[in-house]
Design an enzyme around this catalytic site. Structure first.
Site, PDB file in Angstrom:
ATOM      1  N   HIS A 278       0.823  -1.196   0.000  1.00  0.00           N
ATOM      2  CA  HIS A 278       0.000   0.000   0.000  1.00  0.00           C
ATOM      3  C   HIS A 278       0.863   1.254   0.000  1.00  0.00           C
ATOM      4  CE1 HIS A 278       0.007   1.462   4.289  1.00  0.00           C
ATOM      5  NE2 HIS A 278       0.156   0.205   4.606  1.00  0.00           N
ATOM      6  N   ASP A 290       5.606   2.484   7.435  1.00  0.00           N
ATOM      7  CA  ASP A 290       4.256   1.991   7.096  1.00  0.00           C
ATOM      8  C   ASP A 290       3.557   2.944   6.117  1.00  0.00           C
ATOM      9  OD1 ASP A 290       1.200   1.285   8.988  1.00  0.00           O
ATOM     10  OD2 ASP A 290       1.864   0.701   6.978  1.00  0.00           O
ATOM     11  N   GLU A 324      -5.344   2.089   2.013  1.00  0.00           N
ATOM     12  CA  GLU A 324      -5.271   0.898   2.883  1.00  0.00           C
ATOM     13  C   GLU A 324      -5.581   1.304   4.315  1.00  0.00           C
ATOM     14  OE1 GLU A 324      -3.100  -1.996   5.622  1.00  0.00           O
ATOM     15  OE2 GLU A 324      -2.946   0.180   5.420  1.00  0.00           O
ATOM     16  N   GLU A 325      -5.068   2.472   4.708  1.00  0.00           N
ATOM     17  CA  GLU A 325      -5.252   2.900   6.096  1.00  0.00           C
ATOM     18  C   GLU A 325      -6.683   3.338   6.386  1.00  0.00           C
ATOM     19  OE1 GLU A 325      -1.074   2.401   7.230  1.00  0.00           O
ATOM     20  OE2 GLU A 325      -3.089   2.225   8.102  1.00  0.00           O
ATOM     21  N   ASP A 353       3.846  -5.186   3.556  1.00  0.00           N
ATOM     22  CA  ASP A 353       3.378  -4.051   4.361  1.00  0.00           C
ATOM     23  C   ASP A 353       4.255  -3.946   5.599  1.00  0.00           C
ATOM     24  OD1 ASP A 353       0.083  -3.064   5.700  1.00  0.00           O
ATOM     25  OD2 ASP A 353       2.037  -2.059   5.654  1.00  0.00           O
ATOM     26  N   HIS A 451       2.077   4.281  13.008  1.00  0.00           N
ATOM     27  CA  HIS A 451       0.926   5.169  12.840  1.00  0.00           C
ATOM     28  C   HIS A 451       1.082   6.502  13.562  1.00  0.00           C
ATOM     29  CE1 HIS A 451      -2.282   2.065  11.342  1.00  0.00           C
ATOM     30  NE2 HIS A 451      -1.210   2.163  10.556  1.00  0.00           N
TER      31      HIS A 451
HETATM   32 ZN   LIG Z   1       0.476  -0.543   6.552  1.00  0.00          ZN
END
Ligand SMILES: [Zn+2]
Length: 533
Positions: A278, A290, A324-325, A353, A451
């Site tokens: 992603h 990420d 994706e998130e 990922d 995140h």
């Molecule tokens: Zn991810």
């Protein structure tokens, strides 16, 4: 050595076929060393640097619906075109949850306290409102100790009569956050506080979760907190009345986004290998680990396969998923948009990922379900074996990781397409045993900046935990929030597996009939990457 190895491999193949789990036939026939040498950390870091600059220019994020994401798409498209690929932008739109102002959560009484983002986060797709009310706990909270497997708020009977007009305190556990919030609203609650379960070091921190699916606003405002905040509120409730206030000001906006798809010019179309990562980040940060790391590795493999003029036997489709998130939106849109014929052409999916976690471990998706609850569709065990055999050939240990539905392989396995891939770890803490194998720091998360704004390539933005990991690995291994060693080892395995399946797939293509049935299932539901439960 080779002879011994061949004997071992043959013996293994025999054993496992009888047992029915996948072990890759004759890996030594696939020589991936040229591609592995070409796919290197300098090239990967260069892509990460570009993605970082894009985020720097656009509010420190590459989230879906932002300029940062649109420019990330432009960057990947330009690189792939330059490498000679036919590139497609697959546009789609979805309902994005957008907060107009930061959420607020406070304890009005006893001992007033204003909670900060170190204590709580709004739930994605939370309802909006500014509500003050007495706090009521569901009657199934399990703390001191928290054994795990909590079914907090999963049944209507969990909610005491006093729930009506109150804000309800619920423990994280087995059912989805949406089910908990909807049950609470149905019981008359005006707001919801879900606290982390507290049964594992990785399930104590602030809960950043989503109420999707559906990607619609819930009826009431809802926040997620750390286990500590939940425990404190629960203990206060044992002593008397507690009053709290929640304020969420958000809306759901239809957002346009896109997947980027690029196919090799050669290779059997009906044995297409989808190699995906992603491309978007969370709103909170630039998403360099990420999932800049997965994006950079897949882009590097695509470029180097073209530069080395590798003409694969089977078509390789490089895919960079959007949103994706926000709920695995792009990859699910892709699978659901396939015609019957296109669907039948897909042999398998490889998903990458997070490949550069600072405090990393080498996780391989547990395709045959030998160590985790859910096996993938038939053939996923073989994909797992290709990765494990490769790492074994490099004397590198690995760990199985579950198909827990938190990344883009999910739409494929729901559709009955075999999948696999690699993962270097996220919010869960590294164990002592893993520290012995992988180095780093036990007790700290594999990615302490998961995140968050500090998931960046910028040294000075490292968090304290990442600095501790940096010290543990020594000079120049951890750069910003990525680990070169992890990138090196994981990109090698990703390149090897991509080439392996680009050259030999006859082991994977089976069970067409079963796939058709499972496909119907896929169109019904999918779950987002944010924690849903
Ligand atoms: Zn991810």
């Amino acid at each position: 050595m080779r002879t011994l190895r061949t004997v071992i491999i043959c013996a293994l193949v025999m054993a496992t076929t009888i047992a029915g789990i996948g072990v890759a036939p004759a890996q030594n026939e696939i020589n991936s060393s040229r591609l592995r040498q070409a796919v290197g950390v300098p090239g990967i870091l260069q892509h990460l640097k570009e993605l970082q600059e894009i985020a720097d220019d656009h509010g420190d994020t590459r989230a879906a619906g932002t300029r940062g994401y649109a420019e990330s798409v432009d960057y990947v498209v330009a690189r792939l075109k330059k490498a000679g690929y036919k590139v497609t932008r697959q546009n789609f739109s979805f309902n994005a949850f957008v907060e107009n102002s930061p959420a607020e959560f406070e304890r009005v009484s006893p001992q007033p306290e204003t909670y900060t983002e170190d204590d709580f986060l709004s739930m994605e797709y939370s309802g909006s409102g500014n509500v003050t009310a007495t706090l009521v706990a569901t009657n199934d909270i399990l703390i001191n100790p928290s054994p795990g497997g909590s079914t907090g708020g999963c049944e209507a009977s969990d909610f005491p009569n006093a729930t009506a007009g109150s804000i309800v305190l619920i423990q994280r556990g087995t059912c989805t956050f949406r089910e908990k919030v909807d049950n609470a609203a149905a019981a008359g609650a005006v707001g919801v506080v879900i606290f982390n379960e507290g049964n594992d070091p990785g399930r104590t921190g602030v809960l950043g979760g989503t109420l999707s699916p559906p990607d619609e606003e819930a009826d009431v405002p809802a926040v997620g907190t750390s286990f500590a905040v939940g425990e404190e509120l629960f203990n206060l409730l044992q002593q008397g009345e507690v009053e709290v206030r929640i304020a969420v000001d958000a809306e759901v906006i239809t957002t346009d986004s896109a997947n980027v798809i690029a196919d090799t010019k050669t290779g059997y179309k009906d044995r297409t290998i989808v190699v995906g990562a992603h491309l978007d980040s969370v709103p909170e940060g630039p998403g360099i680990n990420d999932n800049g790391s997965g994006t950079a590795v897949v882009l590097e493999i695509a470029e180097e396969m073209a530069r080395l003029k590798i003409k694969p036997e089977n078509r390789v489709r490089f895919a960079f998923w959007g949103a994706e998130e926000s709920g695995l939106i792009g990859s699910n849109f892709y699978v659901n948009s396939l015609s019957e014929q296109e669907f039948e052409q897909i042999a398998l999916n490889l998903n990458f990922d997070m490949l550069g976690s600072p405090n990393y471990a080498r996780f391989v998706y547990d395709g045959d379900g030998s160590a985790t609850p859910d096996a993938g569709p038939d053939g996923s065990g073989l994909i797992e074996a290709v990765f494990n055999d490769f790492f074994a050939s490099q004397n590198l240990a690995t760990e199985p990781t579950a198909f827990d539905g938190r990344s883009d392989y999910r739409a494929f396995i729901l559709a009955g397409i075999p999948a696999g891939g690699l993962f270097s770890g996220a919010e869960v803490a590294k164990t002592e045993a893993q520290e012995d194998v992988y180095g780093g720091v036990a007790g700290l998360a594999y990615d302490p900046c998961y995140h968050q704004a500090c998931d960046t390539l910028v040294e000075k933005k490292q968090s304290d935990d990442v600095e501790a990991v940096d010290d543990a690995y020594g000079k120049n291994v951890v750069v910003g929030n990525v680990n070169r060693l992890s990138l090196e080892e994981m990109s090698d395995a990703a390149a090897h597996a991509t080439l392996y399946f680009a050259e030999t797939t006859d082991d994977i293509t089976d069970a067409g009939a079963r796939r058709a049935g499972a496909r119907r299932q896929a169109q019904m539901d999918y779950i987002g990457p944010f924690a849903v439960r």
